[in-house]
Design a protein around this motif. Structure first.
Motif, PDB file in Angstrom:
ATOM      1  N   GLU A 282      46.157  56.180  46.893  1.00  8.94           N
ATOM      2  CA  GLU A 282      44.879  55.833  46.013  1.00  8.94           C
ATOM      3  C   GLU A 282      44.148  54.631  46.605  1.00  8.94           C
ATOM      4  N   VAL A 283      42.868  54.383  46.881  1.00  3.79           N
ATOM      5  CA  VAL A 283      42.425  53.377  47.326  1.00  3.79           C
ATOM      6  C   VAL A 283      42.020  52.145  46.119  1.00  3.79           C
ATOM      7  N   GLN A 284      42.367  51.177  46.634  1.00  6.22           N
ATOM      8  CA  GLN A 284      42.421  49.860  45.691  1.00  6.22           C
ATOM      9  C   GLN A 284      42.181  48.659  46.653  1.00  6.22           C
ATOM     10  N   LEU A 285      41.575  47.635  45.826  1.00  4.16           N
ATOM     11  CA  LEU A 285      41.143  46.540  46.358  1.00  4.16           C
ATOM     12  C   LEU A 285      41.604  45.400  45.220  1.00  4.16           C
ATOM     13  N   GLN A 286      42.771  44.739  45.454  1.00  2.00           N
ATOM     14  CA  GLN A 286      43.227  43.770  44.577  1.00  2.00           C
ATOM     15  C   GLN A 286      42.913  42.308  44.926  1.00  2.00           C
ATOM     16  N   ALA A 287      42.159  41.658  44.152  1.00  2.00           N
ATOM     17  CA  ALA A 287      41.719  40.102  44.250  1.00  2.00           C
ATOM     18  C   ALA A 287      42.852  39.348  43.491  1.00  2.00           C
ATOM     19  N   SER A 288      43.269  38.281  44.155  1.00  2.00           N
ATOM     20  CA  SER A 288      44.228  37.375  43.398  1.00  2.00           C
ATOM     21  C   SER A 288      44.284  36.008  44.159  1.00  2.00           C
ATOM     22  N   GLY A 289      44.711  35.119  43.568  1.00  2.00           N
ATOM     23  CA  GLY A 289      44.897  33.689  43.840  1.00  2.00           C
ATOM     24  C   GLY A 289      43.912  32.643  43.135  1.00  2.00           C
ATOM     25  N   GLY A 290      43.281  33.084  42.074  1.00  2.00           N
ATOM     26  CA  GLY A 290      42.471  32.201  41.241  1.00  2.00           C
ATOM     27  C   GLY A 290      43.284  31.395  40.203  1.00  2.00           C
ATOM     28  N   GLY A 291      42.559  30.511  39.843  1.00  2.00           N
ATOM     29  CA  GLY A 291      43.281  29.566  38.766  1.00  2.00           C
ATOM     30  C   GLY A 291      42.403  28.450  38.449  1.00  2.00           C
ATOM     31  N   LEU A 292      42.948  27.332  37.827  1.00  2.00           N
ATOM     32  CA  LEU A 292      42.349  26.056  37.390  1.00  2.00           C
ATOM     33  C   LEU A 292      42.787  25.065  38.277  1.00  2.00           C
ATOM     34  N   VAL A 293      41.814  24.415  38.942  1.00  2.00           N
ATOM     35  CA  VAL A 293      41.854  23.181  40.089  1.00  2.00           C
ATOM     36  C   VAL A 293      40.910  22.202  39.780  1.00  2.00           C
ATOM     37  N   GLN A 294      41.280  20.920  39.928  1.00  2.00           N
ATOM     38  CA  GLN A 294      40.576  19.771  39.794  1.00  2.00           C
ATOM     39  C   GLN A 294      39.270  19.849  40.914  1.00  2.00           C
ATOM     40  N   ALA A 295      38.172  19.206  40.574  1.00  2.00           N
ATOM     41  CA  ALA A 295      37.400  18.919  41.977  1.00  2.00           C
ATOM     42  C   ALA A 295      37.843  18.141  42.892  1.00  2.00           C
ATOM     43  N   GLY A 296      37.377  18.947  44.051  1.00  2.00           N
ATOM     44  CA  GLY A 296      37.880  18.417  45.356  1.00  2.00           C
ATOM     45  C   GLY A 296      39.287  19.026  45.832  1.00  2.00           C
ATOM     46  N   GLY A 297      39.613  19.925  44.878  1.00  2.00           N
ATOM     47  CA  GLY A 297      40.875  20.814  45.297  1.00  2.00           C
ATOM     48  C   GLY A 297      40.625  21.874  46.115  1.00  2.00           C
ATOM     49  N   SER A 298      41.739  22.530  46.105  1.00  2.00           N
ATOM     50  CA  SER A 298      41.612  23.886  47.249  1.00  2.00           C
ATOM     51  C   SER A 298      42.289  25.074  46.501  1.00  2.00           C
ATOM     52  N   LEU A 299      41.894  26.302  46.814  1.00  2.00           N
ATOM     53  CA  LEU A 299      42.601  27.330  46.534  1.00  2.00           C
ATOM     54  C   LEU A 299      42.254  28.488  47.478  1.00  2.00           C
ATOM     55  N   ARG A 300      43.286  29.496  47.421  1.00  2.00           N
ATOM     56  CA  ARG A 300      43.484  30.430  48.554  1.00  2.00           C
ATOM     57  C   ARG A 300      43.292  31.817  47.631  1.00  2.00           C
ATOM     58  N   LEU A 301      42.106  32.453  48.042  1.00  2.00           N
ATOM     59  CA  LEU A 301      42.170  33.879  47.279  1.00  2.00           C
ATOM     60  C   LEU A 301      42.542  34.940  48.355  1.00  2.00           C
ATOM     61  N   SER A 302      43.160  35.889  47.726  1.00  2.00           N
ATOM     62  CA  SER A 302      43.490  37.135  48.604  1.00  2.00           C
ATOM     63  C   SER A 302      42.828  38.305  48.125  1.00  2.00           C
ATOM     64  N   CYS A 303      42.554  39.166  49.178  1.00  2.00           N
ATOM     65  CA  CYS A 303      42.032  40.677  48.684  1.00  2.00           C
ATOM     66  C   CYS A 303      42.729  41.514  49.519  1.00  2.00           C
TER      67      CYS A 303
END
Length: 133
Positions: free
Chosen positions: A1-22
């Motif tokens: 089965e073909v699938q793309l799964q995005a993850s890694g979002g969240g709540l962060v304060q301005a100036g912060g960092s996040l890493r998203l995965s696909c």
């Protein structure tokens, strides 16, 4: 089965960092361009960053240049979006999409605006990013 799964979002304060995965399954990143795009309430969809799984050649929207970095780990069949120096205006649902025979700049341009871009082969579900001030 073909699938793309995005993850890694969240709540962060301005100036912060996040890493998203696909994470891709059912096909190989080597042959595809993967794009991240975002949709915020009341705003047009924006093509954020795109990369070819085999050739690289990353493309960035002007709004994220110098702050976001896209990369591909073909061993894991996953594309990452490292987001630094986040701003409240980065708040949106972030999605990834895969396109065969598209350049990174072409895909990012096509992902902007409204409607389904016909060049996309696979669409992933989104992950919410919220940046508080």
């Amino acid at each position: 089965e073909v699938q793309l799964q995005a993850s890694g979002g969240g709540l962060v304060q301005a100036g912060g960092s996040l890493r998203l995965s696909c994470a891709a399954s059912g096909f190989t990143l080597d042959d595809y361009t993967i794009g991240w795009f975002r949709q915020a309430p009341g705003k047009e969809r924006e093509g954020v960053s795109c990369i070819h799984g085999g050739n690289g050649g990353p493309h960035y929207a002007d709004s994220v240049k110098g702050r976001f970095t896209i990369s591909s780990d073909n061993a894991k069949n996953t594309v990452y979006l490292q987001m630094n120096s986040l701003k409240p205006e980065d708040t949106a649902v972030y999605y990834c999409a895969a396109a065969f025979m598209e350049s990174p700049s072409g895909l990012c341009t096509g992902l902007a605006g409204t409607g389904d871009y016909p060049g996309v082969n696979y669409w992933g579900k989104g992950t919410q990013v919220t940046v508080s001030s």
